[in-house]
Design a protein around this motif. Structure first.
Motif, PDB file in Angstrom:
ATOM      1  N   ARG A  55       0.714  -1.156  -0.167  1.00 31.08           N
ATOM      2  CA  ARG A  55       0.006   0.088  -0.008  1.00 31.08           C
ATOM      3  C   ARG A  55       1.036   1.309   0.152  1.00 31.08           C
ATOM      4  N   ALA A  59       1.677   1.111  -4.229  1.00 33.81           N
ATOM      5  CA  ALA A  59       0.087   1.491  -4.770  1.00 33.81           C
ATOM      6  C   ALA A  59       0.020   2.758  -5.254  1.00 33.81           C
ATOM      7  N   ARG A  89       7.344  -0.694  -9.870  1.00 37.96           N
ATOM      8  CA  ARG A  89       6.099  -0.299 -10.763  1.00 37.96           C
ATOM      9  C   ARG A  89       6.700  -0.722 -12.107  1.00 37.96           C
ATOM     10  N   PRO A 103      -2.576   4.461  -9.813  1.00 35.77           N
ATOM     11  CA  PRO A 103      -2.658   3.595  -8.425  1.00 35.77           C
ATOM     12  C   PRO A 103      -2.976   2.300  -8.623  1.00 35.77           C
ATOM     13  N   LEU A 104      -2.337   1.389  -7.885  1.00 37.53           N
ATOM     14  CA  LEU A 104      -2.971  -0.059  -7.911  1.00 37.53           C
ATOM     15  C   LEU A 104      -4.451   0.034  -7.129  1.00 37.53           C
ATOM     16  N   GLU A 106      -7.276  -2.114  -5.475  1.00 38.38           N
ATOM     17  CA  GLU A 106      -7.416  -2.934  -4.245  1.00 38.38           C
ATOM     18  C   GLU A 106      -7.207  -4.619  -4.464  1.00 38.38           C
ATOM     19  N   GLU A 108      -5.475  -5.833  -7.423  1.00 39.52           N
ATOM     20  CA  GLU A 108      -4.032  -5.701  -7.654  1.00 39.52           C
ATOM     21  C   GLU A 108      -3.086  -5.782  -6.480  1.00 39.52           C
ATOM     22  N   GLN A 109      -3.596  -5.020  -5.359  1.00 38.99           N
ATOM     23  CA  GLN A 109      -2.794  -5.175  -3.995  1.00 38.99           C
ATOM     24  C   GLN A 109      -2.785  -6.454  -3.540  1.00 38.99           C
TER      25      GLN A 109
END
Length: 126
Positions: A55, A59, A89, A103-104, A106, A108-109
């Motif tokens: 995160r 992220a 990245r 941004p990634l 949720e 993907e995280q």
């Protein structure tokens, strides 16, 4: 990039086979120090660390120091990030097809955390 919750560790086999062909990625291993650390803090805490690192360090659309934000040692998750191509990245794009510059999600995280924890469990022989 699969994000389905039903993925098992076996579903990561093709990814780990590709990573094993990389001389750089395949050299990473958990040492006794990291194994002892995992035993001491427990897997739930390790998972929280992985979620936090992803995160905070991966992220954002433009992470600070991208390409240099993940240390090579000091925590089992850092080692797993390098071993699995989840360290920056650019590597996420190359190894996992997750584009940089945004941004990634949720999902993907969550996927990245599952890759990291699966690699760690494999290292622990579980």
């Amino acid at each position: 990039m699969p994000t389905d919750e039903s993925l098992s560790a076996d579903d990561f086999a093709p990814l780990f086979a590709r990573l094993a062909r990389s001389a750089f990625r395949s050299r990473f291993r958990l040492r006794t120090t990291e194994r002892t650390y995992i035993e001491r803090i427990g897997f739930p805490t390790l998972r929280r660390h992985a979620e936090e690192f992803v995160r905070m360090r991966l992220a954002p659309a433009l992470p600070p120091n991208d390409g240099r934000q993940t240390p090579m040692r000091g925590h089992p998750v850092f080692i797993a990030q390098h071993a699995t191509g989840c360290c920056c990245r650019g590597c996420l794009s190359k190894w996992h097809g997750i584009p940089a510059g945004r941004p990634l999600t949720e999902a993907e995280q969550h996927y990245i955390v599952r890759v990291l924890l699966t690699w760690i469990l494999r290292q622990l022989g579980r």
